[in-house]
Design an enzyme around this catalytic site. Structure first.
Site, short mmCIF file in Angstrom:
data_model
loop_
_atom_site.label_atom_id
_atom_site.label_comp_id
_atom_site.label_asym_id
_atom_site.label_seq_id
_atom_site.Cartn_x
_atom_site.Cartn_y
_atom_site.Cartn_z
CE LYS A 79 74.36 -17.14 -35.52
NZ LYS A 79 75.60 -17.46 -36.21
CB SER A 99 71.45 -20.13 -34.43
OG SER A 99 70.69 -20.33 -33.27
CG LEU A 151 80.77 -25.66 -34.72
CD1 LEU A 151 80.64 -27.17 -34.49
CD2 LEU A 151 79.41 -25.09 -35.10
CB THR A 183 81.06 -23.59 -27.80
OG1 THR A 183 79.97 -22.66 -27.88
CG2 THR A 183 80.85 -24.71 -28.79
CE1 TYR A 241 74.30 -16.11 -32.02
CE2 TYR A 241 72.23 -17.23 -31.53
CZ TYR A 241 73.55 -17.27 -31.94
OH TYR A 241 74.12 -18.47 -32.29
N1 LIG Z 1 77.22 -22.82 -29.03
C1 LIG Z 1 75.96 -22.83 -29.39
O1 LIG Z 1 75.05 -23.20 -28.59
C2 LIG Z 1 75.56 -22.41 -30.78
C3 LIG Z 1 74.26 -22.65 -31.21
C4 LIG Z 1 73.89 -22.27 -32.48
C5 LIG Z 1 74.79 -21.65 -33.32
N2 LIG Z 1 76.05 -21.41 -32.88
C6 LIG Z 1 76.97 -20.72 -33.79
O2 LIG Z 1 78.18 -21.43 -33.91
C7 LIG Z 1 79.22 -20.53 -34.32
C8 LIG Z 1 80.47 -20.81 -33.51
O3 LIG Z 1 80.25 -20.43 -32.16
P1 LIG Z 1 80.76 -21.31 -30.92
O4 LIG Z 1 79.57 -21.89 -30.31
O5 LIG Z 1 81.89 -22.17 -31.32
O6 LIG Z 1 81.24 -20.12 -29.94
P2 LIG Z 1 82.70 -19.68 -29.45
O7 LIG Z 1 83.38 -20.80 -28.78
O8 LIG Z 1 82.48 -18.41 -28.69
O9 LIG Z 1 83.47 -19.38 -30.81
C9 LIG Z 1 83.22 -18.23 -31.56
C10 LIG Z 1 84.30 -18.08 -32.61
O10 LIG Z 1 84.02 -16.91 -33.37
C11 LIG Z 1 85.17 -16.10 -33.41
N3 LIG Z 1 84.81 -14.66 -33.43
C12 LIG Z 1 84.01 -13.98 -32.57
N4 LIG Z 1 83.97 -12.70 -32.90
C13 LIG Z 1 84.77 -12.55 -34.00
C14 LIG Z 1 85.16 -11.45 -34.80
N5 LIG Z 1 84.74 -10.19 -34.56
N6 LIG Z 1 85.99 -11.67 -35.85
C15 LIG Z 1 86.44 -12.91 -36.12
N7 LIG Z 1 86.13 -14.00 -35.39
C16 LIG Z 1 85.30 -13.81 -34.34
C17 LIG Z 1 85.95 -16.42 -32.13
O11 LIG Z 1 87.35 -16.24 -32.34
P3 LIG Z 1 88.21 -15.00 -31.80
O12 LIG Z 1 87.60 -14.55 -30.51
O13 LIG Z 1 89.56 -15.59 -31.68
O14 LIG Z 1 88.12 -13.98 -32.88
C18 LIG Z 1 85.68 -17.92 -32.01
O15 LIG Z 1 86.61 -18.65 -32.76
C19 LIG Z 1 78.64 -19.12 -34.13
O16 LIG Z 1 78.27 -18.58 -35.38
C20 LIG Z 1 77.40 -19.35 -33.29
O17 LIG Z 1 76.42 -18.37 -33.49
C21 LIG Z 1 76.47 -21.80 -31.64
#
Ligand SMILES: NC(=O)c1ccc[n+]([C@@H]2O[C@H](COP(=O)([O-])OP(=O)(O)OC[C@H]3O[C@@H](n4cnc5c(N)ncnc54)[C@H](OP(=O)(O)O)[C@@H]3O)[C@@H](O)[C@H]2O)c1
Length: 311
Positions: free
Chosen positions: A196, A179, A57, A226, A192
């Site tokens: 949130k 979330s 995202l 994602t 998790y």
């Molecule tokens: N996908 C879903 O279904 C969903 C639903 C609800 C909410 N969300 C929220 O959306 C947000 C983005 O997640 P996503 O779905 O895009 O997942 P993702 O593809 O796994 O991306 C997660 C991002 O967070 C970064 N990250 C993880 N740990 C980190 C750390 N310790 N320090 C700095 N950066 C860190 C990762 O970058 P690096 O590994 O390069 O650090 C990556 O860019 C999250 O907050 C997630 O909870 C997602």
């Protein structure tokens, strides 16, 4: 069906009810003071810092906001991915050159120095997006996993927000990727969901303390396709390496990014980005908790039985 048989008066009445209800909601929204009554937030030439911008995202938001004219500061741990993203964004068309930097939210250090990457010392919009998930029962999940998820999803966001708040102007914005699990909790996602819920409470508290015009948008996102599931930690803290069906079949990150950008421009305080049934579940959680808890328990028992049958 013979449409000529429909009384035009009944048809007009049926249309007037939803249109009237919509107009009333909009009027009620405008009647209450708040950032939503200010001019729309325009991303053009604004400095936007996005955490967790390397994939998913965050990367989709970077692309969307670049096309809307923003000056991007992208942070995450994977410097190589950030570099590649910046290169590909630049190829997508003219715009301000994006910059990137390393930041580990689990050990955030010298976060306020990120402001040096802004051309004018301001961060007009901070997007607190980075996060990790987990899979595991309460009893099996190591305390180290419970802490890692809270450090990243909650304390990391707190640290970044506290450090950058003085550089966010009064007509600026803070966007938070929470979330639907910030509104209701699911089995095997205890840390998790807790992180949130904590994020929601923190930013609701901040709204009440901060300059009145400062816009805070909390996005309660449903499933987005994602790598979140793939990167989620198992009970012992290793990435699961598995994308479960719900995440895999979720909203496209590009569509989610578009909705978040629109909600920011309109200075909405909350965005529930999920199908109607999931939104209804949140309603049920608060208005009929016993039914909600029973349904979640029953669903989980049925899922377990199905998995045992497969083995
Ligand atoms: N996908 C879903 O279904 C969903 C639903 C609800 C909410 N969300 C929220 O959306 C947000 C983005 O997640 P996503 O779905 O895009 O997942 P993702 O593809 O796994 O991306 C997660 C991002 O967070 C970064 N990250 C993880 N740990 C980190 C750390 N310790 N320090 C700095 N950066 C860190 C990762 O970058 P690096 O590994 O390069 O650090 C990556 O860019 C999250 O907050 C997630 O909870 C997602």
């Amino acid at each position: 069906m013979d449409l000529s048989a429909v009384n035009p008066l009944i048809a007009a009445g049926a249309l007037a009810v939803p249109i009237g209800a919509y107009a009333l909601v909009q009027l009620a929204r405008l009647a209450v003071p708040g950032p939503h009554r200010q001019a729309r937030f325009n991303f053009k030439d604004k400095t936007v810092l996005i955490t967790g911008a390397s994939t998913g995202l965050g990367a989709a938001l970077a692309r969307e906001l670049y096309t809307r004219g923003a000056r991007l500061i992208l942070v995450a741990r994977s410097i190589d991915k950030l570099k590649a993203l910046c290169e590909s964004i630049k190829e997508s068309g003219p715009g301000h050159e994006p910059v990137y930097a390393y930041l580990d939210l689990a050990e955030p250090e010298k976060v306020d120095e990120l402001v040096k990457l802004s051309h004018n010392g301001k961060i007009d919009c901070l997007v607190n997006n980075a996060g990790i998930s987990m899979r595991g029962s309460v009893i099996d999940t190591d305390m180290a996993v419970q802490r890692k998820v809270m450090e990243t999803n909650y304390f990391g966001q707190v640290a970044v927000t506290r450090a950058l708040l003085p550089f966010i102007p009064s007509d600026g914005a803070i966007v938070v990727t929470s979330s639907m699990q910030g509104k209701m909790a699911l089995p095997y996602r205890s840390a998790y969901g807790a992180s949130k819920h904590a994020v929601q409470a923190f930013f609701d508290s901040l709204r009440a303390e901060e300059r009145f015009g400062l816009h805070i948008l909390v996005v309660s996102a449903g499933y987005i396709a994602t790598e979140l599931g793939n990167n989620a930690l198992d009970a012992s803290g290793r990435p699961t390496g598995v994308t479960d069906g719900n995440v895999g079949n979720g909203l496209k990150p590009e569509e989610a990014a578009r909705q978040i950008a629109n909600a920011t421009e309109r200075r909405k305080p909350e965005l529930l980005m999920a199908p109607l049934l999931h939104r209804f579940t949140v309603f049920l959680r608060y208005w009929w908790p016993s039914l909600y808890f029973y349904s979640v328990w029953k669903r989980h028992i049925m899922q377990e039985a199905k998995e045992k049958k497969k083995e």
